[in-house]
Design an enzyme around this catalytic site. Structure first.
Site, short mmCIF file in Angstrom:
data_model
loop_
_atom_site.label_atom_id
_atom_site.label_comp_id
_atom_site.label_asym_id
_atom_site.label_seq_id
_atom_site.Cartn_x
_atom_site.Cartn_y
_atom_site.Cartn_z
CB SER A 1 30.76 -29.24 4.34
OG SER A 1 30.06 -28.25 5.04
CB SER B 1 31.84 -27.68 7.91
OG SER B 1 31.50 -28.94 7.39
CE LYS C 1 33.53 -31.83 8.32
NZ LYS C 1 32.44 -31.48 7.38
#
Lengths: 490, 96
Positions: free
Chosen positions: A179, A155, A80
């Site tokens: 997330s 997210s 990420k």
């Protein structure tokens, strides 16, 4: 069988027997990215050259047969883009950091490298991890591989979509209010949020420091245990890192759930949960029951207060954490300011997207003079009540099980104009962060329209082993995790 | 709790070092009011005897010996700086 369908432990064993090479894996990953990512936009940066160079070096070592092979030897990873990687641009999907080239590795990045994984790409996300759809990326939204009209969640939407589309062999996400788990549920993959403090946050660009935690997103539960093994552990660079022994997670995957006591909070399985989601989770409970576990309905009376408490706390912490983005030491500085204060303001106003500004505004307000007690302190007190809800249940149960999300994935644009509606999506995931507990999302079915459904298993602090064991036993008895999205164009 | 006004939004934006456009001032006044109305739900709970939680796990000060350790090389530290001069970060004038 495609390379991507093999368990990570299987690939490891084939590699060490020289039946596979790191270069083959990296080429497979790069090929997938070039095939599908034009449409999915799950990846922000691909380090093609670096990945090939690393794979070559690993293969040379493999040829010589020297020394021990790292646990993640040769495995292409997607990380990420809020986890810093020395030498690979790290943007947090923000225009403000679009040119940021980290000079150090996050502890998890270092651990991946020490375990000899190959970081191939950086995954798209909601800007600074604020959002649940990856539509708040400052660059482009990510599409759901099961249906590109739908969001992948967020997210960590890029990490989950890329895993579902098999662009990497595993990915890392971060989870502040769901997330990792929510996008894993929306994309039909496994997502694990470890106990707060189990995985170092050093080098994870902070959103809400008391809630943030890094964890793996994988195609199955065993892979999640495998990756967690490599990234867990105490880190002197993170003062909130826990000093605990890291157990052998793979050995917890016995398939045996006999006598396991499962609590199912009535607040998270009843009203507000889609019928298809509820039925899939009830069928999963029936499955676990047939394997020797028992379950009963329990209550988490403060559930409905978790989302407002979470948004006050997370936004307050964010408003403080994001003060560092002022255009002095890094980032894209606005060039139209005559003095320092103007430069701060212009840099931030041009660099941050609307959701990030909204949360900074909310957090600044909640922490400002005269409102601190009414909002921030009140939310911290409610946090205590939510922790007590969990403690009461865990006095009698081994794990808590419920849907990861009340609905399956929604359409792009559907909730963008209504922040409160978007925030309510997080009802099943935020209580876990407030209490700092470990939780996993595993696929447990599909909607009639073909979208994945995820269920969540929550455990006691630092009891990842039990969470993984229940998740793995269920997964092995079912086929949901074997279904893959149609290859997205090509 | 009373609704947040436009003037308060402008004040908070200044505290947060943000310059908002007219459209943003309107949007955030609406949004913050909607979010704070939603947050007012917390007032249903009597928390007078409940201690606040800042971290869910046991967190305490971590001390280490104050020893010399190598620091990052200066060129690496300045690498991402939008502007620098003589080994220092350079910013626009603080005073006009």
């Amino acid at each position: 069988m495609s390379l991507f369908d093999k368990r990570l432990s299987e690939i490891h064993s084939e590699l060490t027997k020289k039946q596979l090479s790191a270069s083959e894996l990296v080429e497979a990953s790069l090929k997938r990215i070039s095939e599908v990512d034009q449409e999915l936009h799950a990846v922000i940066t691909v380090d093609e050259e670096g990945a090939r160079r690393q794979a070559k070096a690993l293969d040379e070592r493999l040829a010589k047969g020297e020394g021990e092979f790292g646990l993640l030897f040769g495995l292409p990873a997607g990380v990420k883009d809020n986890i810093v990687t020395a030498g690979i641009r790290t943007t947090c999907a923000s225009k403000l950091l679009s040119n940021y080239d980290p000079i150090y590795d996050a502890t998890v990045s270092r651990k991946l490298k020490e375990a000899e994984a190959v970081i191939v790409g950086k995954c798209n996300m909601d800007e600074f991890a604020m959002g649940g759809s990856t539509e708040n990326s400052g660059f482009y939204p990510t599409r759901n591989p099961w249906n590109p009209e739908y969001v992948p969640g967020g997210s960590s939407g890029g990490s989950a979509a890329a895993m579902a589309a098999r662009q990497f062999f595993f990915t890392l996400g971060s989870d502040t209010g769901g997330s990792i788990r929510q996008p894993a549920a929306f994309c039909g993959v496994v997502g694990l949020k470890p106990t707060y403090g189990l995985v170092s946050r050093f080098g994870l660009v902070a959103f809400a420091s008391s809630l943030d935690q890094i964890g793996p997103i994988t195609k199955n539960v065993e892979d999640a245990a495998y990756v967690l093994q490599a990234i867990a552990g105490h880190d002197p660079y993170d003062s909130t890192s826990a000093k605990v022994e890291v157990p052998d997670y793979l050995s917890a995957l016995t398939g045996d759930v006999t006598g396991m006591r499962i609590g199912v909070p009535k607040e998270l399985i009843g009203e507000g949960v889609d019928k298809e989601v509820r039925e899939a989770v009830l069928a999963a409970l029936k499955q676990l029951e047939s394997m020797g576990a028992t379950w009963s309905e329990v209550s988490m009376p403060h559930t409905e207060y978790a989302v407002p408490a979470y948004y006050l706390l997370a936004s307050s912490e964010a408003s403080s954490n994001l003060a560092r983005f002022d255009g002095v030491r890094y980032g894209v500085r606005a060039d139209n300011a005559d003095n320092l204060i103007e430069m701060y303001k212009e840099t931030r106003s041009q660099g941050f997207g609307p959701e990030v500004k909204r949360r900074i505004m909310l957090g600044t307000y909640a922490l400002s003079a005269g409102y601190y007690d009414a909002y921030y302190k009140k939310a911290q007190q409610v946090r205590t009540l939510i922790i007590r809800d969990f403690e009461q249940i865990f006095a009698d149960y081994d794990v808590i099980l419920h849907p990861t999300t009340p609905t399956t994935a929604f359409r792009l644009g559907e909730k963008l104009d209504d922040p409160v509606k978007m925030y309510l999506e997080d009802i099943c995931t935020v209580p876990v962060n407030l209490a700092g507990l470990p939780a996993i999302s595993v696929p447990c079915g599909f909607s009639a329209s073909g979208l994945p459904i995820g269920m969540q298993i929550v455990g006691k602090a630092f009891d990842e082993s039990t969470v993984l064991r229940v998740a793995h036993a269920y997964e092995q008895a079912t086929e949901h995790h074997k279904r893959k999205p149609e290859p997205v164009r090509g | 709790m009373s609704a947040i006004t436009r003037k308060e939004v402008e004040h908070v934006a200044n505290l947060a070092r943000l310059t908002l456009t007219e459209e943003e001032v309107q949007r955030y006044t609406n949004d913050l009011n909607a979010i704070l109305a939603f947050a007012a739900k917390l007032n249903e709970l009597d928390t007078s005897d409940v201690p606040p939680t800042s971290h869910a796990t046991d967190v305490h000060n971590v001390m280490r010996d104050d020893e010399n350790r190598p620091s990052l090389p200066l060129d690496a530290v300045l690498k991402n700086a939008p502007d620098h001069e003589d080994g220092q970060f350079k910013v626009p004038a603080v005073f006009e």
